[in-house]
Design an enzyme around this catalytic site. Structure first.
Site, PDB file in Angstrom:
ATOM      1  N   GLU A 467      -1.733   5.455  11.913  1.00 31.11           N
ATOM      2  CA  GLU A 467      -2.150   4.293  11.133  1.00 31.11           C
ATOM      3  C   GLU A 467      -2.119   3.064  12.032  1.00 31.11           C
ATOM      4  O   GLU A 467      -3.124   2.693  12.593  1.00 31.11           O
ATOM      5  CB  GLU A 467      -1.250   4.123   9.900  1.00 31.11           C
ATOM      6  CG  GLU A 467      -1.825   3.171   8.886  1.00 31.11           C
ATOM      7  CD  GLU A 467      -1.164   3.312   7.517  1.00 31.11           C
ATOM      8  OE1 GLU A 467      -1.570   2.561   6.632  1.00 31.11           O
ATOM      9  OE2 GLU A 467      -0.265   4.158   7.358  1.00 31.11           O
ATOM     10  N   GLU A 738      10.228   1.641   5.776  1.00 29.57           N
ATOM     11  CA  GLU A 738       9.149   1.453   4.808  1.00 29.57           C
ATOM     12  C   GLU A 738       9.645   1.689   3.379  1.00 29.57           C
ATOM     13  O   GLU A 738       9.200   1.017   2.451  1.00 29.57           O
ATOM     14  CB  GLU A 738       8.010   2.424   5.131  1.00 29.57           C
ATOM     15  CG  GLU A 738       6.812   2.319   4.225  1.00 29.57           C
ATOM     16  CD  GLU A 738       5.681   3.219   4.677  1.00 29.57           C
ATOM     17  OE1 GLU A 738       4.539   3.003   4.237  1.00 29.57           O
ATOM     18  OE2 GLU A 738       5.939   4.150   5.490  1.00 29.57           O
TER      19      GLU A 738
END
Length: 892
Positions: A467, A738
Site C-alpha cells: 500500500e 493501525e
C-alpha cells in the site's frame, strides 16, 4: 547583545536550484534582553558574498515581521546565486550589526531552459526487470569555477560522476502527480570534476512512476518506460561556459540490479558488476552489451524544482539480538520498527546467494511473521561475486521492519555485519515531549518513529505492506502533531500541490494523493477535508499565508463539491464515506464505526466551511468571507435541526458524535451541556476506554480538556489494557499501530489483511500532550507562534513535564514540576514574540519569578489572578515561576 541568525530562504538553509519567482526569507533574533521586539528591518541582496556591491536594498522597513518576507522587486535570473544579509532594530531603537550572509540560488525556471533530451534504454530493456545503466564521457578543458547538474527522471535515478555518487538524496525525483508535476534536483558538482576526461552515469529504477503499486500490484500507472533528463552547466575560471546534456550520445547497458520494486525489494547479482563503469577511462568497446540510448519525446512543461526536503539516510541502527526461532529461522532484531534498509557485509563464494526478508513482528510462538504484508515481498537477494569482503545496500526499494530473516549466510553470523539504515524525508526535528512517566515517554517515542517511518516523500499510511499510499484522512488527522515534531511545511506544501493537481474537475478529492486508485475512489468526508484542514494548520503553525493563497481555489473547490451533493446543499447525506473508520463500536465484520456517516459528513462540511471563511478573511477576500460565513451559519442551523432533538439531546449517541459536535462547536447552550455530559457517560460505561476510530480519536482528549474534563482525559491516556494508547506500549510497540489490538492479549493478531504496526494516525494524541499537558499552544489570530499561549494542565499523577518547539521565531521551551503543594513552571520565549501564561492554581500572594518577588521581575506586562490561577502577559526571555498551589484546588 542582540544578533540576527538562522537565515532561511523558503524554510531552507542556503538552497540551490529553486524556481520560486518571489522567494521569501526568514530570520531569528537572539537577545539577552527580555521583551525584545523588532520594530524595523533592512535587507540587502548582492551577487557578491562580501557585499562589495549591492544589487538590492530594502532600506529601513518599519515592521515587526521576521518570517516569510517576500522579495518581489527584482527579476531573479536563472542559475544565479544571490547573497543576502539582515539587520534589525528593536522597539527601543537599538540597531544590530549585519547578520552573517546567507544565499539562495535559482535553478532552471521554465521549459525553454532545458536543452537536454529525455533518454531511455532501448525498449528491449523493459522486457526484463533489470535497472539500466546509462553513461557518457566528456572533456573538461580548464579549471572549473562552478558546476551544477540539474536532473530528473521518469522513475527513480541514482547519478554518478567520476565514480562518486552525486548528492545524498534517495528516491529522487520523488513522488508527485507525474502527469502534472515532476520535480528536478540541483547538485553542486564543482569539486567532482577533473581536468581531462570525465564520466557521468545514471541508474534508473521503476519507483512510483513505472513500478507496481497498490494492493493489485498495478504496474505502469504513469508510464511504461523509465527515462533520464540531465543538464550539466560548467562555468570555467576563464569565463567560458559549457553545457553537457542527455542526448543520443549516451550509452545504455544492463546493471547487476536484476529487480528493484518498492514493495518487493531488490535482487542484485554482484557477478554482473561492470567495474568502473561510472569512471573515466572505462573502455565500453570491450563490453558488447553497451548500446545507444533512445531519445524520447516527453514534455518538459511539467518540470518543477525540488519543493520538499528530499529523502536521506538519517541515522543508523545496530541490531540488538540474533534469534533462532522455534521454526529454526535465523532472525536479527533491530530493536526498533524502522523504515529503510539493511546494509550488510558478507564473505563467500561466487554465486552464493544470501536473502534478507523483512517483518515488523514475531508471532506468539516467536516465529517470523509476514502475513500482514499481504503481497509485498520485502525481500533483498544478493548473489556474491566471491571477493574477500562484499558490502551491499539496496538502491530503489525500502522496507518497513524490525526483524530480518537471514538465509544463505552460513552458521557463524555476527551482528556486526548488519546495520539498519533509517530513511525518511530530511525534515528538521523541531519538537520534543518528556515527562515523569516512562510509558508516556515511550508513547512519544512511538509517535515520533511513526512519523519518521511514514513521511517518506509523501505521508504514507504504512511503510511495509502493498500500500504505502498518501491517504488524505490519515494526513489531516496527524498534521498538527507532525508540525510539532518536525518542520513539515515544505513536505506538506508539496503534497498539497499534488492534491490540487489531482483534484477532480468537480472539486472532489481522491482518497490518496498522488491519486493511483480507481477513478471512483474519491471524496469521503474527513478524507477529502484534508484539502482545507491541512493548509489551515500549516498557516497556523508556520504563519505561512502563501500556502493559503496557493491552495485557496482547491479549498473552495472541495467545499463546492460537497455543496453540490444531494438535494440539500446544507446537509451532506449522500455518497460513499469511510465514516469513523476502525471504530470499536462497529458492527461485527465491519470496519466502519457506529456513528452515522451523514452526521460525520455534515460535521466536517461545517468545519471546512468555517475554515474557508477564516481563510478568506486572512486573504482579504471580503466577499468570499461574507458568503462562506453565511453558508456556515446555514449549515450549523441545518445540522442542529437534523441531529439535535428539541430537548437538546444529540440524536447520534456515540463517543465520536459527541466529540465532533463539541470539537467543531456545532452545539451550544443546553445541547452543549447535554452533549458533554453524554460523552462522559459513554466513557464511564466503557470504564474510561474509548470506542472511537480514525475520525473521533484525534479529537477525543482535546475535547475533554476543552469542556473542563482534563482529568478524564488523563484517565484515558493512562489506561494500559485494550483499547488504549498504552496497551500497545505494554505489548512492546516501538511505533503506533493501525489497530488498537493489532496484537491481542493472547498474542494472536487482529487481521491478516489490514494490520500495520507502523501507522501514525492514532499518534494524533501527541497534539493533546503538547497543547494541553505541556500547555504549549499558538494563537489563531497571531499565527506561527508569534504570540504563544502557555497553559499547562497538570494531572494524572505526573510530577513533571518538559516540552520544546523550534518555531519560526526560535526555540520555545516550557515545563512544569509539582511536589506536594508546590509548583514550578518554566518558560523560554524567543525574541520578537510574546506570550500569555496561565499558572494553574496559583495566587499572587505566593508567586515568585526566579526566586524574586513578582513585582521585581522584568518582562511581565500584566498580572491577573482568577478563579483558576494567575494569568500573565510575557515578553521574550527565560522565566521560572514558583508558587504554592491553592489547597482546596491542589492538583492530584
Amino acid at each position: 547583545m542582540t544578533t540576527v541568525s538562522r537565515l532561511r530562504c523558503e524554510y531552507k538553509e542556503n538552497p540551490i536550484g529553486i524556481d520560486i519567482q518571489q522567494p521569501r526569507i526568514s530570520w531569528q533574533v537572539h537577545s539577552d534582553v527580555r521583551s525584545w521586539l523588532q520594530s524595523a528591518y533592512r535587507i540587502q541582496v548582492s551577487q557578491d558574498p562580501v557585499f562589495a556591491a549591492t544589487l538590492w536594498d530594502s532600506g529601513k522597513i518599519h515592521s515587526d515581521q521576521s518570517i516569510h518576507i517576500e522579495l518581489a522587486d527584482l527579476p531573479w535570473q536563472k542559475q544565479k546565486r544571490y547573497h543576502y544579509r539582515i539587520k534589525v532594530w528593536s522597539e527601543q531603537g537599538e540597531e544590530t550589526a549585519w547578520s552573517e550572509s546567507a544565499f539562495w540560488e535559482m535553478g532552471l525556471l521554465q521549459a525553454e531552459d532545458w536543452q537536454a533530451e529525455w533518454i531511455s534504454a532501448p525498449v528491449r530493456f523493459d522486457e526484463s526487470e533489470s535497472c539500466p545503466l546509462l553513461r557518457r564521457t566528456f572533456q573538461v578543458t580548464a579549471p572549473v569555477k562552478n558546476a551544477r547538474i540539474y536532473v530528473t527522471a521518469l522513475g527513480l535515478y541514482e547519478l554518478h560522476l567520476n565514480g562518486n555518487r552525486v548528492g545524498d538524496s534517495f528516491f529522487t525525483p520523488g513522488w508527485t502527480s507525474y502527469h502534472h508535476r515532476i520535480q528536478y534536483q540541483t547538485y553542486d558538482i564543482t569539486s567532482l570534476l577533473e581536468i581531462g576526461e570525465n564520466a557521468v552515469g545514471g541508474i534508473l529504477g521503476n519507483g512510483w512512476y513505472k513500478g507496481k503499486l497498490t494492493g493489485s500490484h498495478k504496474p505502469n500507472i504513469y508510464g511504461n518506460r523509465t527515462a533520464l533528463l540531465m543538464q550539466m552547466h560548467i562555468e570555467y575560471a576563464n569565463g567560458a561556459e559549457e553545457v553537457i546534456i542527455t542526448d543520443s550520445s549516451w550509452l545504455a547497458s544492463e546493471s547487476p540490479i536484476l529487480m528493484s520494486e518498492l514493495y518487493d525489494g531488490e535482487t542484485y547479482d554482484a557477478r554482473l558488476e561492470k567495474a568502473d563503469w561510472n569512471k573515466p577511462g572505462y573502455d565500453h568497446s570491450q563490453q558488447t552489451d553497451w548500446v545507444t540510448v533512445d531519445s524520447r519525446v516527453h514534455t518538459k512543461e511539467t518540470l518543477i524544482a525540488q519543493e520538499n526536503e528530499p529523502v536521506r539516510q538519517i541515522e543508523e541502527i545496530a541490531p540488538i539480538a540474533l534469534i533462532l526461532t522455534p521454526q529454526g529461522e535465523t532472525v536479527i532484531d533491530m530493536g526498533q520498527n524502522m523504515v529503510g534498509w539493511v546494509r550488510f557485509t558478507v564473505h563467500g563464494q561466487a554465486g552464493q546467494e544470501v536473502i534478507l526478508q523483512h517483518a515488523e513482528v514475531l508471532d506468539r510462538e516467536g516465529n517470523f511473521y509476514t502475513d500482514n504484508l499481504r503481497n509485498a515481498k520485502q525481500t533483498v537477494r544478493y548473489i556474491l561475486k566471491g571477493s574477500e569482503q562484499e558490502t551491499y545496500e539496496p538502491h530503489f526499494t525500502f522496507q518497513g521492519f524490525r526483524y530480518v530473516k537471514l538465509s544463505g549466510f552460513g552458521e557463524a553470523i555476527q551482528l556486526g555485519w548488519f546495520t539498519g539504515i533509517v530513511l525518511h524525508s530530511a525534515m528538521q526535528q523541531t519538537g520534543d515531549f518528556q515527562c515523569s512517566d516512562p510509558l508516556i515517554n515511550q508513547l512519544q517515542h512511538n509517535i515520533l518513529w511513526g512519523q519518521k517511518g511514514n513521511f517518506l516523500d509523501v505521508p504514507t499510511d504504512c511503510p511495509q505492506r502493498d500500500e504505502r499510499l498518501g491517504w488524505t484522512g490519515d494526513a489531516q488527522m496527524f498534521i498538527r502533531t507532525s508540525a510539532h515534531l518536525m518542520n513539515v511545511a515544505p513536505f506538506f506544501s508539496k503534497w498539497l500541490h499534488d492534491l490540487a493537481a489531482d483534484q477532480l474537475e468537480n472539486g472532489g478529492v481522491p482518497f490518496v494523493i498522488p491519486h493511483v486508485l480507481k477513478d471512483t475512489s474519491h471524496s469521503s468526508a474527513a478524507w477529502g477535508d484534508a484539502a482545507v484542514i491541512c493548509p489551515w494548520v500549516l498557516y497556523q503553525c508556520y504563519g505561512d499565508k502563501r500556502i493559503l493563497e496557493q491552495q485557496y481555489e482547491s479549498m473552495k473547490a472541495w467545499v463546492g463539491y460537497i455543496r453540490d451533493q444531494g438535494d440539500n446543499e446544507l446537509l451532506w447525506n449522500t455518497g460513499f464515506h469511510f465514516g469513523d473508520w476502525l471504530g470499536l463500536d462497529a458492527k461485527p465484520d465491519s470496519y466502519v464505526g457506529a456513528t452515522d456517516r451523514d452526521f460525520i459528513a455534515t460535521a466536517f462540511y461545517a468545519y471546512s466551511v468555517s475554515l474557508l471563511a477564516k481563510t478568506a478573511k486572512v486573504l482579504n477576500r471580503g466577499t468570499d468571507q461574507e458568503a462562506f460565513s453565511h453558508l456556515y451559519n446555514q449549515i450549523l442551523c441545518a445540522f442542529q435541526q437534523e441531529f439535535i432533538t428539541h430537548s437538546g439531546r444529540l440524536s447520534v449517541p456515540t463517543q465520536t458524535a459527541a466529540i465532533l459536535a463539541l470539537m467543531f462547536d456545532l452545539v451550544d447552550g443546553t445541547a452543549r451541556e447535554r452533549t458533554a455530559k453524554k460523552l462522559i457517560e459513554l466513557l464511564e460505561e466503557n470504564k474510561f476506554h474509548l470506542t472511537t476510530g480514525f475520525v473521533g480519536t484525534p479529537y477525543l482528549n482535546l475535547v475533554l480538556s476543552k469542556i473542563g474534563q482534563t482529568e478524564t482525559a488523563y484517565k484515558l491516556l493512562f489506561q494500559t489494557d485494550y483499547p488504549s494508547w498504552l496497551y500497545q506500549v505494554t505489548q512492546g510497540a516501538t511505533t503506533i499501530w493501525e489497530h488498537w489490538d493489532g496484537i491481542k492479549e493472547d498474542g494472536s493478531f487482529w487481521s491478516l489483511h489490514m494490520n500495520s504496526f507502523n501507522h501514525y494516525a492514532y499518534g494524533a494524541i501527541g497534539e493533546w500532550l503538547y497543547r494541553c499537558v505541556a500547555g504549549l499552544d499558538l494563537d489563531e489570530e497571531v499565527p506561527g507562534y508569534k504570540h504563544i499561549h502557555l497553559h499547562p494542565q497538570p494531572g494524572g499523577g505526573l510530577t513533571w513535564v518538559n516540552a520544546e518547539l523550534e518555531s519560526m521565531y526560535g526555540l520555545i521551551l516550557t515545563g512544569w514540576r509539582q511536589s506536594d503543594f508546590s509548583m514550578e513552571v518554566t518558560a523560554v520565549l524567543p525574541a520578537n514574540t510574546t506570550a500569555t501564561l496561565l499558572l494553574p492554581k496559583a495566587t499572587l500572594a505566593t508567586l515568585r519569578e526566579n526566586d524574586e518577588s513578582i513585582s521585581q521581575s522584568s518582562g511581565i506586562h500584566s498580572l491577573l489572578e482568577t478563579a483558576v490561577g494567575v494569568s500573565l502577559s510575557l515578553g521574550s526571555g527565560n522565566f521560572r515561576f514558583t508558587y504554592e498551589m491553592k489547597r482546596d484546588l491542589a492538583l492530584s
